[in-house]
Design a protein around this motif. Structure first.
Motif, PDB file in Angstrom:
ATOM      1  N   HIS A 185      11.375 -45.583  40.224  1.00 22.28           N
ATOM      2  CA  HIS A 185      11.707 -45.234  38.974  1.00 22.28           C
ATOM      3  C   HIS A 185      13.567 -45.190  38.705  1.00 22.28           C
ATOM      4  O   HIS A 185      14.007 -44.406  39.516  1.00 22.28           O
ATOM      5  CB  HIS A 185      11.287 -43.944  38.330  1.00 22.28           C
ATOM      6  N   PRO A 187      15.959 -43.658  36.283  1.00 24.19           N
ATOM      7  CA  PRO A 187      16.399 -42.987  34.875  1.00 24.19           C
ATOM      8  C   PRO A 187      17.247 -43.652  33.925  1.00 24.19           C
ATOM      9  O   PRO A 187      18.222 -44.053  34.472  1.00 24.19           O
ATOM     10  CB  PRO A 187      16.618 -41.452  35.410  1.00 24.19           C
ATOM     11  N   GLU A 188      16.751 -43.449  32.761  1.00 24.34           N
ATOM     12  CA  GLU A 188      17.832 -44.075  31.697  1.00 24.34           C
ATOM     13  C   GLU A 188      19.147 -43.364  31.816  1.00 24.34           C
ATOM     14  O   GLU A 188      20.238 -43.905  31.357  1.00 24.34           O
ATOM     15  CB  GLU A 188      17.148 -44.062  30.405  1.00 24.34           C
ATOM     16  N   ASP A 189      19.218 -41.859  32.176  1.00 26.39           N
ATOM     17  CA  ASP A 189      20.200 -41.188  31.810  1.00 26.39           C
ATOM     18  C   ASP A 189      21.313 -41.157  33.153  1.00 26.39           C
ATOM     19  O   ASP A 189      21.948 -40.244  33.435  1.00 26.39           O
ATOM     20  CB  ASP A 189      20.213 -39.921  31.482  1.00 26.39           C
ATOM     21  N   THR A 190      21.131 -41.897  34.058  1.00 29.38           N
ATOM     22  CA  THR A 190      21.652 -42.177  35.320  1.00 29.38           C
ATOM     23  C   THR A 190      23.099 -42.085  35.141  1.00 29.38           C
ATOM     24  O   THR A 190      23.872 -42.712  34.312  1.00 29.38           O
ATOM     25  CB  THR A 190      21.403 -43.560  36.142  1.00 29.38           C
ATOM     26  N   HIS A 223      20.450 -30.612  38.026  1.00 30.94           N
ATOM     27  CA  HIS A 223      20.225 -32.520  37.895  1.00 30.94           C
ATOM     28  C   HIS A 223      19.824 -32.625  39.335  1.00 30.94           C
ATOM     29  O   HIS A 223      19.699 -31.899  40.273  1.00 30.94           O
ATOM     30  CB  HIS A 223      21.436 -33.247  37.736  1.00 30.94           C
ATOM     31  N   TYR A 226      19.191 -39.103  43.169  1.00 30.53           N
ATOM     32  CA  TYR A 226      18.100 -39.598  43.507  1.00 30.53           C
ATOM     33  C   TYR A 226      18.586 -40.934  44.318  1.00 30.53           C
ATOM     34  O   TYR A 226      17.641 -41.541  44.721  1.00 30.53           O
ATOM     35  CB  TYR A 226      17.196 -40.076  42.342  1.00 30.53           C
ATOM     36  N   ASP A 289      10.091 -41.115  44.450  1.00 24.21           N
ATOM     37  CA  ASP A 289      10.144 -40.736  42.929  1.00 24.21           C
ATOM     38  C   ASP A 289       9.989 -38.922  42.730  1.00 24.21           C
ATOM     39  O   ASP A 289      10.338 -38.799  41.571  1.00 24.21           O
ATOM     40  CB  ASP A 289       9.382 -41.420  42.044  1.00 24.21           C
ATOM     41  N   THR A 330      20.617 -37.733  37.952  1.00 26.35           N
ATOM     42  CA  THR A 330      19.879 -37.691  36.722  1.00 26.35           C
ATOM     43  C   THR A 330      19.433 -36.301  36.317  1.00 26.35           C
ATOM     44  O   THR A 330      19.388 -35.592  37.025  1.00 26.35           O
ATOM     45  CB  THR A 330      18.814 -38.541  36.751  1.00 26.35           C
ATOM     46  N   SER A 331      19.156 -36.110  34.863  1.00 32.81           N
ATOM     47  CA  SER A 331      18.893 -34.784  34.464  1.00 32.81           C
ATOM     48  C   SER A 331      17.267 -34.729  34.287  1.00 32.81           C
ATOM     49  O   SER A 331      16.711 -33.637  34.098  1.00 32.81           O
ATOM     50  CB  SER A 331      19.350 -34.364  32.953  1.00 32.81           C
ATOM     51  N   GLN A 332      16.717 -36.044  34.906  1.00 32.56           N
ATOM     52  CA  GLN A 332      15.100 -36.185  34.779  1.00 32.56           C
ATOM     53  C   GLN A 332      14.708 -35.598  36.162  1.00 32.56           C
ATOM     54  O   GLN A 332      14.812 -36.178  37.199  1.00 32.56           O
ATOM     55  CB  GLN A 332      14.743 -37.474  34.451  1.00 32.56           C
ATOM     56  N   ARG A 334      13.022 -34.150  39.479  1.00 33.06           N
ATOM     57  CA  ARG A 334      11.774 -34.467  40.506  1.00 33.06           C
ATOM     58  C   ARG A 334      11.249 -33.524  40.875  1.00 33.06           C
ATOM     59  O   ARG A 334      11.491 -32.050  40.304  1.00 33.06           O
ATOM     60  CB  ARG A 334      12.420 -35.280  41.630  1.00 33.06           C
TER      61      ARG A 334
END
Length: 618
Positions: A185, A187-190, A223, A226, A289, A330-332, A334
């Motif tokens: 994956h 992340p879109e906010d990389t 954050h 990744y 991921d 990323t802020s997404q 894990r």
């Protein structure tokens, strides 16, 4: 009616039987790819079924002649296997499993263990796709393992099967990669953050370790990093041996500027917990991921030490470098915060390797019994998911072995065909659990036939190292756990006088390094008591002692059935445990499959029963 019933039963029997051979068919996507030559004429795609132990290759070459792909070893091409094929001018194909009887001569194997899936030729390329077992029973077939594999590729300008040295290439590849980055994956906010030196003038010395301290990204909430990749400058790329990023404890007082990592100012060697690392031959690496490097919390490091090892063997002047590591975060979040544990032989000159050694083993012990005390909090079980192996030029093989309660539990990772020019982070096929109290042993295998002098442990490329970095979660504060033998004991075993470590080390120069003394020194190093040095992110150091346990070789799985008969003592079972794929004969590109014996017997039994039933009705 009876004939129809018979036909339906036979059809159902055939459909119900599981097919043998590769699950990756002629049109399946192959996840991995690599050019095999400097001119990008030879392109390889591959993929594998780890459970079935079948690997599929697709070789595409810019030629109208024959193409070949196989496996060779470090020292000679004699005995290499090579699967060859091509398309004749009349459109018929030829394909066979062969081997090299000398540097230039091919001979067909008695057992054909490669299975052709597709072989085509157009105006530009000849493309050959085939599968083969990881390990056939044919003595001429090299095994496909989780080690570094030296892939041999060759081709000809026409259909005459003759090796041309200018069209023959060998490339080291780690074939059995567990994770393909395209499957992970993104992340879109990389966000991208570079850690790099700026216009650093590389000294004209053979070896330079340049260090500087840099802040990690400043974020207002947690954050995860990744992914990382090397940032290399074209002119200096061949001089960069490795790049390491070390996390600093937040209580550390750090120097400014760029200086020798291990020189006069000891402040530039502060911070020893590796968080990411790259070495020659490696590429980018993306974590699984569910794991990442945590930044942005009070417990996370705020600064790092960037270390770049330069090897300027040609003493080139005036070369400026701005290399480093690019991080993706990323802020997404894990699921797990990851850490890195450094294992191996403590790097300093007590580590010695004799000259003219066909083989010499070194050992570094880690005892985890003090981890919880040094961590300052309970240490959860460590879940290891990846690793990086590191020696210098004399290294031939490495492995990390795990023990619990005095019993060998498993080999965590290994490479029996280590290549200095291919050092990359690798994923384990399954996650390994390390519990507090376990012992971890690193064994490094060296060869110094080309050296007339002792090789000592140290930072230079002509020195040696014996290190394995384990990537794991959840993170704790332990940065390294490494061992070294009692050099005074070793000196006495070699008949030399020594009252301290320095004298013991210097005494090795007095030894006449005959083959017998090389083995004697190896035995003494293994039997000596080990000092184990454990270090935390805050530079707290504790020592303990232990003894090198015996390593029981891991038995290999059975080979796939063939007419060869490659059966060796360390095999788990005799040949013939599994059925090999059927080799394609003739010019057809179809893929015939062999029905399992049980299915054939079932079919024969069903037919006999049905015929008897029909006859009784007549």
């Amino acid at each position: 009616m009876a004939r129809a019933l018979l036909f339906q039963l036979l059809l159902l029997t055939a459909l119900a039987a599981p097919s043998q051979g590769n699950h990756l068919g002629p049109t399946s996507r192959l996840r991995y790819s690599r050019f095999l030559d400097p001119s990008n004429v030879i392109f390889l795609r591959w993929d594998f079924d780890y459970k079935a132990e079948i690997i599929t290759f697709e070789l595409q070459v810019r030629t109208a002649g024959w193409v070949g792909l196989g496996v060779t070893n470090r020292y000679t091409r004699v005995g290499s296997d090579l699967v060859v094929g091509g398309v004749l001018p009349d459109g018929n194909v030829y394909f066979s499993d062969q081997h090299l009887v000398d540097e230039d001569t091919l001979e067909k194997d008695g057992s054909q263990d490669a299975e052709l899936q597709r072989l085509t030729e157009d105006a530009v390329y000849t493309t050959m796709r085939f599968s083969r077992p990881f390990r056939s029973c044919d003595p001429y077939d090299q095994d496909i393992t989780s080690d570094t594999v030296r892939v041999l590729a060759a081709y000809g300008p026409d259909d005459t099967l003759k090796l041309h040295r200018e069209r023959t290439f060998v490339k080291s590849i780690f074939l059995l990669q567990m994770i393909q980055p395209d499957d992970l994956h993104v992340p879109e906010d990389t966000i991208i953050h570079d850690l790099e030196l700026t216009d650093f003038l590389i000294p004209e010395d053979d070896t330079t370790y340049a260090c500087t301290f840099l802040p990690l990204p400043i974020v207002s909430k947690k954050h995860h990093i990744y992914k990382f990749e090397p940032k290399l400058v074209d002119r200096s790329e061949t001089m960069v041996h490795h790049i390491l990023v070390y996390a600093c404890g937040n209580a550390s007082t750090l120097p400014t500027g760029i200086s020798d990592c291990y020189g006069a100012d000891p402040a530039f060697s502060l911070c020893s917990q590796v968080i990411v690392g790259w070495a020659v031959g490696g590429t980018s690496y993306q974590f699984p991921d569910d794991v990442g490097i945590s930044i942005g919390t009070p417990l996370d490091p705020q600064w790092i030490r960037l270390e770049i090892h330069y090897s300027n063997f040609h003493n080139l002047p005036g070369v400026y470098d701005s290399s480093g590591i690019r991080m993706y975060y990323t802020s997404q979040l894990r699921k797990h915060d990851m850490g890195v544990l450094q294992l191996g032989f403590f790097t300093f000159p007590i580590h010695f390797i004799p000259p003219h050694a066909e083989s010499f083993m070194s050992y570094g012990l880690c005892k985890t019994e003090k981890f919880e005390e040094m961590n300052g909090a309970p240490v959860p079980d460590i879940q290891v998911y990846g690793y990086l192996l590191h020696t210098h030029l004399a290294g031939r093989a490495l492995q990390a072995v795990q023990y619990r309660n005095g019993t060998q539990l498993r080999t965590i990772c290994k490479d029996d065909s280590y290549d200095f020019n291919l050092q990359e982070t690798r994923d384990l096929p399954y996650r390994v659990e390390i519990k507090p109290g376990d012992e971890l042993l690193v064994e490094c295998h060296y060869q110094t036939l080309d050296r007339d002098f002792l090789t000592f442990g140290g930072p230079s490329t002509i020195n040696e190292m014996c290190l394995i970095f384990l990537f794991y979660y959840p993170r704790n504060n332990i940065s390294s756990c490494m061992g070294y033998p009692d050099i005074i004991f070793v000196a006495h075993e070699m008949g030399e006088e020594a009252s301290d470590s320095m004298e013991g080390m210097m005494a090795m120069n007095n030894v006449e390094w005959t083959p017998e003394n090389i083995k004697k020194a190896e035995k003494a190093c293994k039997e000596a008591q080990q000092t184990v040095i454990i270090k935390t992110i805050d530079e707290i150091v504790e020592n303990t002692t232990g003894w090198v346990p015996e390593i029981t070789p891991t038995p290999r799985g059975p080979c796939s059935e063939s007419s060869g008969g490659k059966v060796e003592p360390q095999d788990k079972a005799p040949a013939g445990f599994r059925t090999a794929p059927v080799a394609l004969s003739g010019s057809s590109t179809a893929t015939p499959r062999r029905l399992p014996l049980a299915a054939l017997l079932l079919g024969q039994g069903a037919v006999s029963w049905l015929l008897a039933t029909l006859q009784s009705r007549v």
